[in-house]
Design an enzyme around this catalytic site. Structure first.
Site, short mmCIF file in Angstrom:
data_model
loop_
_atom_site.label_atom_id
_atom_site.label_comp_id
_atom_site.label_asym_id
_atom_site.label_seq_id
_atom_site.Cartn_x
_atom_site.Cartn_y
_atom_site.Cartn_z
N HIS A 278 0.83 -1.21 0.00
CA HIS A 278 0.00 0.00 0.00
C HIS A 278 0.86 1.26 0.00
CE1 HIS A 278 -3.18 -2.78 0.88
NE2 HIS A 278 -2.66 -3.11 2.04
N HIS B 24 -7.27 -4.58 -0.90
CA HIS B 24 -6.60 -5.85 -1.22
C HIS B 24 -7.37 -6.58 -2.31
CE1 HIS B 24 -6.06 -4.95 3.09
NE2 HIS B 24 -4.82 -5.19 2.82
#
Lengths: 357, 210
Positions: free
Chosen positions: A57, A219
């Site tokens: 991320h 995700h």
């Protein structure tokens, strides 16, 4: 899979080595267990802010370590939660005597690992507090799911609470502010393509050339619906309204109580947005979407906010909480009062965010 | 009586079973989760095997606690803290024990499962590992109350765990990543309930073989 990697199992380690080499003025990296700390940690007398989660991320969380933001970040494998020994060791490394605040994104793995770490740190005499970030408006209910996921508001909370800690807020004040930011922030994400986790070697999900996923998680968790591909204006409007028209959201969270040395449950209800609110607007790339397209989304978002009587007081536009190379974006709106704006504007010196200093 | 060596052999047998079922558990997880449960459990118990020789001559509580700490720091995901807590709590309940009577063995499982529930806050039929553990404990308790011996009581527990595991198939997940799938989580067996059944079955196998 075409990626700039050497060996799949070294992806996280080599990324951390690169960060340590690039930013020695801002941060230090510890290996086994893996965690990143401020270069000047521990800062005596200051509340230490710690976050973490699966890698993939970036720049969140390691790129937000530095003065005015995080004291430590604990990276797990790609899209896999870190383990409690990382947070526990990081807590010991950065505690300056005023306690540590964990900012935890609401994913079952992250929550359970951070809770275990909080108990270990408390057992060592460190004052701890743990605040959950659960702002993903794509998830409708909390009764039959693990609840709203932690997404874009995490970045804003790390900045704002980091500045408050720097300004001398104590642990409870930092926790209260973090809770307030979370309760006033909401996000929605979309994906145009999937992403590929290096260890998996193939895309996380399939998405046709002519469709997009509305309400995607960071995700690749499934969203609310899969829709025919549309224009930036149509997608931007649908995203903005999903946040602005979202009703109140109620769930039970678990927070640490330093007096009883145990967890206490709190029922929290987030208020919806309304005309007259001022907000921080955050338009984020999932990694593969260029900034030019983010501005197209921002243009529409600003128009809709104006129509709804919502004033954008500050904005942040760019890739800050990504999902590897996924094409897509997210919008986060955070209702901001003077306290929140003051700490948003305060100086920050990290690899990922830097202003005012 | 269950000896310290039998507990060590149980952990070894569990490591073997997790290795053998690595692909199977990962496949189950791919259907409703993030496709890493078998990989994570195998990695965790491999680490336990590395640590075990250094504590194999210690008391049972110590062995279980070391197992718990090792799992917590190596498994990751949700199953790391859950199984880690299971062993940490059962280890604390059996501190300084060199061998276990029927009551101790039940206590080991019961306190461990209480730890899982406290950590994960799962309720029955949330489609989690608790759906295997809960009926297993009930069956074992009933068997012990009826005066059955350790082996028979454990056999009853394993049978109940297997049934509980299978019963997760039609359930809609209400915990963990699978919960976001809603209706789409139906028709799949829960990976955590499966690894829990395998672990309990390994205990029965170990006691039967010795």
């Amino acid at each position: 899979m075409k990626k700039l990697i050497n060996a799949v199992e070294d992806v996280v380690k080599e990324q951390l080595e690169g960060m340590a080499t690039a930013h020695p003025d801002m941060l230090k990296v510890h290996f086994e267990p893996n965690y990143v700390t401020r270069a000047d940690a521990p800062v005596q007398g200051k509340v230490a802010l710690i976050s973490g989660g699966g890698s993939g991320h970036e720049p969140m969380h390691g790129g937000f370590v530095g003065k005015g933001m995080l004291d430590a970040a604990c990276p797990g494998e790609v899209f896999t939660s870190p383990t409690p020994d990382q947070m526990y060791e990081a807590a010991k490394a950065v505690d300056g005597g005023a306690g540590v605040l964990f900012l935890v994104k609401n994913y079952t793995g992250d929550v359970l690992n951070f809770e275990t770490a909080a108990e270990l740190a408390y057992g060592d005499g460190i004052k701890v507090q743990s605040i959950l970030i659960d702002d993903d408006a794509a998830v409708k209910d909390s009764l039959y799911t693990a609840g709203r996921r932690g997404v874009g508001t995490t970045v804003l909370a790390e900045k704002i609470v980091g500045a408050a800690a720097e300004a001398g807020y104590d642990l409870e004040q930092c926790a209260d502010l973090a809770r307030k930011v979370n309760q006033n922030g909401r996000s929605i994400g979309i994906a145009l393509t999937s992403c590929t986790v290096p260890a998996a070697g193939k895309p996380t999900f399939d998405l046709g050339e002519d469709e997009y996923e509305f309400g995607i998680g960071i995700h690749g968790e499934p969203g609310r619906e899969r829709l025919p591909m549309a224009s930036a204006d149509e997608i931007g409007e649908k995203m903005a309204l999903a946040i602005l028209d979202d009703g109140p959201y109620t769930r039970t969270v678990r927070e640490w109580d330093n007096e009883s040395g145990d967890w206490v449950e709190k029922e929290l209800t987030d208020p919806p947005f309304k005309s007259g609110d001022q907000v921080i607007a955050f338009v984020n790339s999932m990694g593969g979407t260029p900034v030019s397209e983010l501005y197209a989304i921002y243009r529409k978002l600003a128009e809709i906010c104006e129509n709804k009587g919502v004033t954008i007081a500050r904005n942040l536009i760019g890739p800050y909480i990504t999902s590897l190379e996924m094409q897509g974006c997210s919008i986060t709106l955070l209702k901001a009062d003077d306290e929140i704006l003051k700490f948003w504007d305060a100086p920050v010196v990290t690899p990922g965010l830097r202003w005012g200093a | 009586m269950v000896t310290r060596d039998q507990i060590v052999h149980w952990l070894e047998a569990t490591a073997v079973v997790m290795k053998e079922n690595k692909e199977y558990l990962t496949q189950l997880d791919a259907a409703i989760g993030d496709a890493d449960h078998g990989i994570n459990m195998d990695r965790g118990f491999k680490k336990v095997m590395e640590k075990l020789p250094s504590v194999a001559d210690k008391d049972i509580g110590n062995i279980l606690k070391t197992t718990g700490m090792t799992l917590i720091s190596s498994v990751g995901g949700a199953s790391g803290p859950l199984y880690g807590t299971f062993f940490m709590r059962s280890g604390m309940a059996l501190a300084s024990k060199e061998e276990l009577n029927d009551e101790d063995l039940f206590k080991m499982l019961k306190t461990g499962v209480e730890g899982i529930v406290q950590r994960g806050r799962a309720q029955l039929e949330d489609k989690t590992m608790f759906d295997a553990w809960s009926p297993a404990l009930d069956a074992m308790q009933a068997a012990l109350d009826n005066g059955q011996n350790t082996h028979d009581a454990l056999k009853a527990a394993v049978d109940a765990a297997e049934q509980g595991m299978k019963n997760t198939i039609p359930l809609i997940a209400r915990k963990g990543r699978a919960s976001y799938l809603g209706e789409r989580s139906r028709g799949h067996q829960d990976p955590g309930a499966t690894s829990s059944y395998l672990m309990l079955n390994a205990l029965l196998d170990t006691l039967e073989n010795e």
